[in-house]
Write an enzyme that holds these catalytic residues in place. Structure first.
Site, short mmCIF file in Angstrom:
data_model
loop_
_atom_site.label_atom_id
_atom_site.label_comp_id
_atom_site.label_asym_id
_atom_site.label_seq_id
_atom_site.Cartn_x
_atom_site.Cartn_y
_atom_site.Cartn_z
N TRP A 77 1.62 7.20 9.68
CA TRP A 77 2.28 6.33 10.65
C TRP A 77 3.49 5.62 10.04
CZ3 TRP A 77 -1.29 3.49 14.65
CH2 TRP A 77 -1.92 4.46 15.44
N ASN A 78 3.46 5.33 8.74
CA ASN A 78 4.66 4.83 8.08
C ASN A 78 5.80 5.83 8.23
OD1 ASN A 78 2.88 3.29 5.32
ND2 ASN A 78 3.75 2.30 7.12
N ARG A 128 -5.84 1.68 4.03
CA ARG A 128 -4.64 2.07 3.30
C ARG A 128 -4.38 1.19 2.07
NH1 ARG A 128 -3.34 -0.13 8.25
NH2 ARG A 128 -1.73 -1.78 8.40
N HIS A 157 0.83 -1.21 0.00
CA HIS A 157 0.00 0.00 0.00
C HIS A 157 0.87 1.27 0.00
CE1 HIS A 157 0.99 0.89 4.19
NE2 HIS A 157 0.86 -0.42 4.40
N GLY A 158 0.25 2.41 -0.31
CA GLY A 158 0.94 3.69 -0.28
C GLY A 158 1.26 4.13 1.15
N GLU A 197 -2.41 -6.83 7.09
CA GLU A 197 -1.09 -6.84 7.73
C GLU A 197 -1.16 -7.71 8.98
OE1 GLU A 197 1.98 -7.00 7.85
OE2 GLU A 197 2.55 -4.93 7.34
N GLY A 213 3.46 -4.91 3.84
CA GLY A 213 4.85 -5.36 3.83
C GLY A 213 5.03 -6.73 4.46
#
Length: 209
Positions: free
Chosen positions: A14-15, A60, A9-10, A84, A149
């Site tokens: 928080w990333n 997301r 995802h883009g 995730e 991820g």
């Protein structure tokens, strides 16, 4: 043969802050929205054909998939099987905060990163089981899969039969493409984010004007 184009995802806020998200429904940031549209433009121009488009049901992921659906004319199917890893009580924490608050978990993770569950959440082994269930339900063909991820790293471990914690060493950028074949167990590409490099160059040029 099943050819999966696994897409992370883009970017989310928080990333950027390096916080665990897990199953929390964090939306894309403005940067992430731009990444999703660059990805859609790239695949629309590639002239590749796809048999289906799937996404995690977390916001997301499906926000990243929506521009793909529009650009490629594909219906979007969402599923919790592509979520995730459930990080449980770690949600919202940075890695440093998590290690300080849960030192026993941090130690267990060093010893067995694949089977150690997050406090109140899942292990990577459990995540891989979810992904396997999704994979078994797919028909042969070429499929776009917008996910996370952790899911992509789990897929690479399964395909490559990786030992130890080597699966953790893959860097999977936001909206990057990883292509794998099942049941041929072959990796065609890993973490291809060429569309973002072009976008970064364009932004750099604009900033000089």
């Amino acid at each position: 043969m099943k050819e999966l184009w696994l897409i992370r995802h883009g970017e989310t806020a928080w990333n950027a802050e390096k916080r665990f998200q897990g199953h929390l429904d964090v939306p894309l940031s403005p940067v992430g929205i731009g990444q999703a549209f660059r990805l859609a433009q790239r695949l629309a121009r590639s002239r590749q054909t796809f048999d289906s488009l799937h996404a995690s049901d977390l916001r997301r992921a499906w926000e990243t998939a929506e521009p793909l659906a529009a650009a490629l004319g594909l219906p979007l199917k969402t599923t919790p099987l592509l979520r995730e890893i459930d990080v449980g009580k770690l949600a919202g924490l940075t890695r440093e905060e998590a290690e300080a608050r849960y030192p026993d978990f941090a130690q267990s993770l060093l010893q067995d990163p694949w089977h150690t569950p997050r406090p109140g959440g899942e292990s990577m082994a459990q995540l891989a089981q979810r992904f396997q269930a999704f994979l078994e339900g797919l028909p042969p063909g070429r499929h776009l899969v917008v996910t996370h991820g952790g899911v992509i790293r789990a897929a690479l471990k399964l395909v490559l039969n990786l030992e130890g914690d080597t699966w953790r060493r893959f860097h999977i950028p936001n909206t990057s493409i990883t292509r794998v074949l099942f049941p041929g167990l072959e990796v065609l590409s890993v973490a291809d984010a060429g569309h973002l490099e072009t976008w970064s160059d364009w932004l750099s040029d604009e900033s000089l004007q």
